[in-house]
Design an enzyme around this catalytic site. Structure first.
Site, PDB file in Angstrom:
ATOM      1  N   THR A 138      -6.230  -7.122  -0.127  1.00  0.00           N
ATOM      2  CA  THR A 138      -5.126  -7.872   0.454  1.00  0.00           C
ATOM      3  C   THR A 138      -5.346  -9.381   0.335  1.00  0.00           C
ATOM      4  O   THR A 138      -6.488  -9.842   0.274  1.00  0.00           O
ATOM      5  CB  THR A 138      -4.993  -7.492   1.953  1.00  0.00           C
ATOM      6  OG1 THR A 138      -4.107  -8.399   2.595  1.00  0.00           O
ATOM      7  CG2 THR A 138      -6.327  -7.552   2.676  1.00  0.00           C
ATOM      8  N   ASP A 139      -4.248 -10.130   0.394  1.00  0.00           N
ATOM      9  CA  ASP A 139      -4.368 -11.595   0.431  1.00  0.00           C
ATOM     10  C   ASP A 139      -4.913 -12.079   1.776  1.00  0.00           C
ATOM     11  O   ASP A 139      -5.350 -13.230   1.895  1.00  0.00           O
ATOM     12  CB  ASP A 139      -3.018 -12.269   0.131  1.00  0.00           C
ATOM     13  CG  ASP A 139      -1.889 -11.881   1.074  1.00  0.00           C
ATOM     14  OD1 ASP A 139      -2.110 -11.055   1.988  1.00  0.00           O
ATOM     15  OD2 ASP A 139      -0.765 -12.406   0.895  1.00  0.00           O
ATOM     16  N   GLU A 140      -4.919 -11.187   2.775  1.00  0.00           N
ATOM     17  CA  GLU A 140      -5.354 -11.624   4.108  1.00  0.00           C
ATOM     18  C   GLU A 140      -6.848 -11.969   4.147  1.00  0.00           C
ATOM     19  O   GLU A 140      -7.304 -12.645   5.068  1.00  0.00           O
ATOM     20  CB  GLU A 140      -5.011 -10.561   5.157  1.00  0.00           C
ATOM     21  CG  GLU A 140      -3.519 -10.293   5.202  1.00  0.00           C
ATOM     22  CD  GLU A 140      -3.055  -9.496   6.415  1.00  0.00           C
ATOM     23  OE1 GLU A 140      -3.697  -9.566   7.465  1.00  0.00           O
ATOM     24  OE2 GLU A 140      -2.033  -8.804   6.273  1.00  0.00           O
ATOM     25  N   TYR A 164      -8.949  -6.465  10.798  1.00  0.00           N
ATOM     26  CA  TYR A 164      -8.465  -5.806   9.570  1.00  0.00           C
ATOM     27  C   TYR A 164      -8.921  -6.571   8.334  1.00  0.00           C
ATOM     28  O   TYR A 164      -9.544  -6.014   7.428  1.00  0.00           O
ATOM     29  CB  TYR A 164      -6.927  -5.709   9.593  1.00  0.00           C
ATOM     30  CG  TYR A 164      -6.322  -5.440   8.229  1.00  0.00           C
ATOM     31  CD1 TYR A 164      -6.538  -4.228   7.585  1.00  0.00           C
ATOM     32  CD2 TYR A 164      -5.539  -6.404   7.574  1.00  0.00           C
ATOM     33  CE1 TYR A 164      -6.003  -3.977   6.320  1.00  0.00           C
ATOM     34  CE2 TYR A 164      -4.995  -6.160   6.319  1.00  0.00           C
ATOM     35  CZ  TYR A 164      -5.230  -4.940   5.698  1.00  0.00           C
ATOM     36  OH  TYR A 164      -4.709  -4.706   4.446  1.00  0.00           O
ATOM     37  N   LYS A 168     -11.553  -5.551   5.278  1.00  0.00           N
ATOM     38  CA  LYS A 168     -11.168  -5.515   3.867  1.00  0.00           C
ATOM     39  C   LYS A 168     -12.056  -6.463   3.052  1.00  0.00           C
ATOM     40  O   LYS A 168     -12.468  -6.143   1.939  1.00  0.00           O
ATOM     41  CB  LYS A 168      -9.696  -5.893   3.692  1.00  0.00           C
ATOM     42  CG  LYS A 168      -8.702  -4.891   4.231  1.00  0.00           C
ATOM     43  CD  LYS A 168      -8.734  -3.538   3.531  1.00  0.00           C
ATOM     44  CE  LYS A 168      -8.233  -3.602   2.109  1.00  0.00           C
ATOM     45  NZ  LYS A 168      -8.173  -2.216   1.510  1.00  0.00           N
TER      46      LYS A 168
HETATM   47  P1  NAD Z   1      -0.983   2.870   4.855  1.00  0.00           P
HETATM   48  O1  NAD Z   1      -1.554   2.621   6.212  1.00  0.00           O
HETATM   49  O2  NAD Z   1       0.475   3.122   4.705  1.00  0.00           O
HETATM   50  O3  NAD Z   1      -1.751   4.083   4.164  1.00  0.00           O
HETATM   51  C1  NAD Z   1      -3.125   4.289   4.286  1.00  0.00           C
HETATM   52  C2  NAD Z   1      -3.408   5.741   3.935  1.00  0.00           C
HETATM   53  O4  NAD Z   1      -4.827   5.938   4.006  1.00  0.00           O
HETATM   54  C3  NAD Z   1      -2.774   6.725   4.917  1.00  0.00           C
HETATM   55  O5  NAD Z   1      -2.108   7.746   4.215  1.00  0.00           O
HETATM   56  C4  NAD Z   1      -3.957   7.279   5.689  1.00  0.00           C
HETATM   57  O6  NAD Z   1      -3.777   8.637   6.113  1.00  0.00           O
HETATM   58  C5  NAD Z   1      -5.074   7.155   4.666  1.00  0.00           C
HETATM   59  N1  NAD Z   1      -6.408   7.074   5.292  1.00  0.00           N
HETATM   60  C6  NAD Z   1      -6.789   6.304   6.332  1.00  0.00           C
HETATM   61  N2  NAD Z   1      -8.080   6.523   6.630  1.00  0.00           N
HETATM   62  C7  NAD Z   1      -8.536   7.435   5.722  1.00  0.00           C
HETATM   63  C8  NAD Z   1      -9.782   8.044   5.495  1.00  0.00           C
HETATM   64  N3  NAD Z   1     -10.855   7.773   6.255  1.00  0.00           N
HETATM   65  N4  NAD Z   1      -9.899   8.920   4.468  1.00  0.00           N
HETATM   66  C9  NAD Z   1      -8.820   9.214   3.678  1.00  0.00           C
HETATM   67  N5  NAD Z   1      -7.607   8.673   3.872  1.00  0.00           N
HETATM   68  C10 NAD Z   1      -7.472   7.794   4.870  1.00  0.00           C
HETATM   69  O7  NAD Z   1      -1.440   1.616   3.999  1.00  0.00           O
HETATM   70  P2  NAD Z   1      -0.691   0.882   2.799  1.00  0.00           P
HETATM   71  O8  NAD Z   1       0.237  -0.119   3.353  1.00  0.00           O
HETATM   72  O9  NAD Z   1      -0.186   1.893   1.844  1.00  0.00           O
HETATM   73  O10 NAD Z   1      -1.913   0.102   2.146  1.00  0.00           O
HETATM   74  C11 NAD Z   1      -2.693   0.681   1.104  1.00  0.00           C
HETATM   75  C12 NAD Z   1      -3.795  -0.284   0.707  1.00  0.00           C
HETATM   76  O11 NAD Z   1      -3.217  -1.515   0.309  1.00  0.00           O
HETATM   77  C13 NAD Z   1      -4.760  -0.604   1.848  1.00  0.00           C
HETATM   78  O12 NAD Z   1      -6.060  -0.662   1.321  1.00  0.00           O
HETATM   79  C14 NAD Z   1      -4.300  -1.976   2.340  1.00  0.00           C
HETATM   80  O13 NAD Z   1      -5.383  -2.696   2.851  1.00  0.00           O
HETATM   81  C15 NAD Z   1      -3.778  -2.584   1.042  1.00  0.00           C
HETATM   82  N6  NAD Z   1      -2.731  -3.599   1.245  1.00  0.00           N
HETATM   83  C16 NAD Z   1      -1.532  -3.274   1.835  1.00  0.00           C
HETATM   84  C17 NAD Z   1      -0.554  -4.258   1.979  1.00  0.00           C
HETATM   85  C18 NAD Z   1       0.805  -3.942   2.562  1.00  0.00           C
HETATM   86  O14 NAD Z   1       1.652  -4.830   2.620  1.00  0.00           O
HETATM   87  N7  NAD Z   1       1.087  -2.719   2.995  1.00  0.00           N
HETATM   88  C19 NAD Z   1      -0.778  -5.560   1.526  1.00  0.00           C
HETATM   89  C20 NAD Z   1      -2.011  -5.856   0.957  1.00  0.00           C
HETATM   90  C21 NAD Z   1      -2.969  -4.863   0.797  1.00  0.00           C
END
Ligand code: NAD
Length: 375
Positions: A138-140, A164, A168
């Site tokens: 993430t950019d965070e 969070y 990350k």
């Molecule tokens: P999300 O919370 O929608 O999905 C996360 C998934 O991971 C869920 O399906 C959950 O059941 C699964 N999970 C959690 N713990 C687990 C474990 N121990 N073992 C197996 N599965 C597990 O998240 P997202 O928004 O789809 O984000 C996906 C990735 O992208 C993350 O790594 C997040 O840090 C990164 N990200 C997201 C955003 C955003 O805007 N949503 C922005 C930047 C980065």
């Protein structure tokens, strides 16, 4: 160039992971996909329904911290590519209960790295061209920007401010270290805020759409001036395919939509789209906007400079923010059964990350508990 053939996607039942699996199967007719997901409150098996070619997809319900399971999956499916999305991803939940973030985001990433190293390098002696570990971040991790600061580049120093983003950042450092120390062929990508289909209804955009339709107040943290850089999730999925196949091992790529908006501007835009698509009997959805106490340590501004991925891999976002928001609102209007089923999940519709600290995975959070938008 890396050609993914047998791909393990972690966190595939979440928002971005499920969009990626749909996109990957549609774009690559030869790829086989194993989805691994613990189905936490954020995971949803329905997100993986209607896949383009379901015969090339296997779903496994399991935890990335389970080393024996991860070892078995790598061997059984002869995995040559890991795309690692699984994470605890919600900042407010990380404030209320940071322990699960350290477990999944840090220990889980470590478990995957160790398993890949053992199987790919120690046992199978596979070369860098044939295997790849893609870590999604993430950019965070870069912290917060002032209004006139230049956008984050790949060389911006890390300065995470929330549990969070700290978890990350820790996982990014592990991935980098496994490249430099063990030569594991990794690529990293750091993206801005995603939006689009399958976005879990505790995040800002779905909270606003669904709250507006339900006639609820649309609460905005602080004065609504916090700025985010919005990326349509299907554009992100395409960028990830490019990084995975053509990114240089050991390198990271920033992915952003070049769509900076304050939260207040974003909410007003959503209200205007809803006014056009589903007009209220009188007035505007914007009349429901209300301001609530800010998130502790709320980063003021995130902005991604995507120059590197544009220059080196030729990626550019394909939709403008207005187009993407219009599509997103329409998707929520068309998929009521999907979001209704998620609204009773633990913590949804509850204000987390303020007041007393407890674990949102185990019980009710004390302190303020009114409904509110959350990124
Ligand atoms: P999300 O919370 O929608 O999905 C996360 C998934 O991971 C869920 O399906 C959950 O059941 C699964 N999970 C959690 N713990 C687990 C474990 N121990 N073992 C197996 N599965 C597990 O998240 P997202 O928004 O789809 O984000 C996906 C990735 O992208 C993350 O790594 C997040 O840090 C990164 N990200 C997201 C955003 C955003 O805007 N949503 C922005 C930047 C980065």
């Amino acid at each position: 160039m890396h050609i993914p053939r047998n791909v393990l996607v972690t966190g595939a039942a979440g928002f971005i992971g499920s969009n990626f699996v749909h996109h990957l199967l549609a774009q690559d007719a030869a790829v086989q996909v194993v989805s691994l997901d613990a189905l936490t409150y954020a995971g949803n098996r329905q997100n993986l329904e209607g896949l383009p070619d379901a015969a090339r997809h296997v779903f496994v319900h399991g935890d990335i911290c389970d080393a024996a399971l991860v070892d078995r999956l790598l061997r059984e499916h002869r995995i040559d590519t890991v795309v690692h999305f699984a994470a605890e991803s919600h900042v407010d939940r990380s404030i209320s209960g940071p322990g699960e973030f350290v477990r999944t985001n840090v220990t889980g990433t470590f478990t995957l790295l160790q398993a890949c190293r053992q199987y790919w390098q120690v046992e199978a002696a596979l070369g860098a061209a044939s295997v790849r570990f893609h870590h999604i971040s993430t950019d965070e991790v870069f912290g917060t920007l002032g209004p006139d600061d230049p956008a984050f580049t790949e060389s911006t120093p890390y300065a995470p401010n929330s549990p969070y983003s700290a978890s990350k950042a820790a996982s990014d450092h592990l991935v980098r270290a496994w490249f430099h120390t063990y030569g594991l062929p990794v690529v990293l990508s750091n993206c801005s805020n995603n939006y689009g289909p399958y976005h879990f209804p505790e995040k800002l955009i779905p909270v606003i759409i669904l709250g507006a339709l339900a006639g609820r107040p649309l609460p905005i943290y602080g004065d609504g001036s916090n700025v985010r850089d919005w990326l349509y999730v299907e554009d992100h999925a395409e960028a990830l395919l490019l990084v995975l196949s053509r990114g240089a091992p050991g390198e990271s790529y920033n992915i952003g939509g070049e769509n900076e908006r304050s939260n207040l501007e974003l909410v007003r835009t959503l209200c205007a789209i809803l006014d056009a698509k589903r007009p209220k009997p009188s007035g505007s959805y914007a009349d429901q906007i209300t301001f609530v106490a800010d998130r502790p340590g709320h980063d003021a501004r995130y902005a991604i400079d995507p120059a590197r991925i544009a220059r080196e891999l030729g990626w550019r976002p394909s939709v403008t923010l207005d187009e993407g928001l219009e599509r997103t609102v329409q998707w929520y209007l068309d998929n009521e059964a999907w979001w209704r089923a998620l609204q009773s999940r633990q913590g949804v519709g509850t204000r987390l990350g303020v007041g007393a600290v407890s674990d949102p995975h185990r019980g009710t959070v004390s302190g303020a508990n009114r409904r509110s938008p959350e990124e």
